[in-house]
Design an enzyme around this catalytic site. Structure first.
Site, short mmCIF file in Angstrom:
data_model
loop_
_atom_site.label_atom_id
_atom_site.label_comp_id
_atom_site.label_asym_id
_atom_site.label_seq_id
_atom_site.Cartn_x
_atom_site.Cartn_y
_atom_site.Cartn_z
N HIS A 176 0.85 -1.20 0.00
CA HIS A 176 0.00 0.00 0.00
C HIS A 176 0.89 1.26 0.00
CE1 HIS A 176 -3.23 2.72 0.87
NE2 HIS A 176 -4.05 1.82 1.37
N GLU B 208 -0.55 1.21 -5.70
CA GLU B 208 -0.35 0.00 -4.90
C GLU B 208 -0.37 -1.25 -5.77
OE1 GLU B 208 -3.60 0.22 -2.08
OE2 GLU B 208 -3.62 2.39 -2.36
#
Length: 340
Positions: free
Chosen positions: A168, A297
């Site tokens: 992330h 991500e």
């Protein structure tokens, strides 16, 4: 963990914010990275000029059980919110251990750390599977940041398990309205702001003028994020490769991605910026900080990975930051990608 002799210390374990253990990686030319054992969380990546390349919120809470806002959270065994598990799983708010017996990794870097996570009794109550999650964080000779995850099913009762996953990554940018992402044009995406409606990206680049939360499918191995003001380009390289040992899950990965063996190992990409309204609803995020960050991500989202006991999945992310070139007043991303 430290380099010997007259060399600079390449790996140093020390205390971070609120006394949490962290590891500092140093590359001889001056690049650095910081990894907290809490969440195996990369919270800093600086180039050889000392410029921070990752975004961490000024309001980030470095205190369990809250995940750290920014850097590179590890999302496992789920990305998103489903069932009884907390959002984005539990790997990002557990204490990892330094891996004293890591599997062999081909590397030229002296600056790396191996971490490992195994399930606790509490985790087993929510997600009743046995696993080993090994993560290597390394700094390359040119300052590239590399993360390699190995997730193995260690269930003794023959049970397979299924998971989703994401690196992330929060990138630091000068001004989100001056940023463009190259490499996603003409690709299909699922729009999380429109009930995952499927659309095709139009135009020659992705630019930002409002909230965005999209899952791009079938993305190439290289993506470029161009920051006009800083004349800097981030290049992402990613792949998800099976273990080359006894259990071959490549065919499974190919089927999941719906593409050829060469393409079957590539992650989808999630692109996210909360913009002003959502930023104000997040207690650990500054009201105006959305202007200075962008999440791109590498993720396994829509089509999860299933591992039988003994099988292992490997996913690798490599990040580079390079100077951008200008061409007729516009950044030339193709030149950057080709030369990186």
């Amino acid at each position: 963990m430290a380099a010997s002799g007259s060399e600079r210390v390449a790996v140093e374990k020390c205390k971070g914010i609120n006394g949490l253990d962290k590891v500092v990686l140093r590359e001889p030319r001056g690049s650095t990275a910081e990894v907290y054992l809490y969440g195996a969380h990369v919270t800093s990546w600086k180039n050889d000029h000392g410029e921070e390349l990752l975004f961490v919120s000024s309001k980030a809470i470095f205190k369990p059980p809250k995940a750290i806002r920014g850097g590179i959270p590890i999302c496992f065994p789920q990305f998103g919110s489903h069932g009884s598990l907390e959002q984005h799983g539990f790997a990002r708010n557990r204490f990892w251990s330094i891996d004293t017996d890591p599997p062999p990794f081909p590397t030229n870097s002296k600056s790396f750390i191996d971490l490992i996570l195994k399930p606790s009794e509490e985790d087993m109550q929510k997600w009743p599977y046995s696993y080993e999650f090994r993560l290597r964080v390394a700094l390359g000779t040119g300052g590239d940041l590399m993360l390699t995850s190995r997730i193995r099913n260690t269930n003794a009762d023959g049970k397979p398990f299924t998971f989703t996953f994401a690196y992330h990554t929060y990138f630091s940018v000068s001004d989100i309205s001056e940023v463009r992402v190259e490499g996603l044009e003409t690709l299909d995406y699922l729009d999380n702001l429109q009930n995952k409606e499927r659309s095709t990206e139009q135009g020659d680049a992705l630019t930002f003028e409002s909230e965005v939360d999209k899952i791009y499918l079938g993305t190439p191995t290289k993506i470029a994020i161009l920051d006009h003001e800083k004349k800097r380009t981030f290049v992402l390289r990613k792949d998800g490769l099976p273990d080359a040992g006894k259990h071959d899950i490549l065919d499974n990965l190919v089927k999941l991605e719906g593409s050829s063996k060469e393409q079957g190992s590539f992650f989808p990409l999630v692109v996210w910026n909360p913009w002003d309204k959502k930023a104000k609803t997040m207690a650990d995020f500054g009201d105006d900080e959305y202007k200075h960050m962008l999440c791109v991500e590498a993720a396994v989202v829509e089509k999860p990975i299933t591992l039988k006991p003994g099988e292992e999945w490997k996913g690798r992310l490599e990040l580079s930051a390079v100077p951008s070139s200008y061409c007729s007043g516009q950044l030339d991303p193709q030149k950057v990608i080709q030369n990186s």
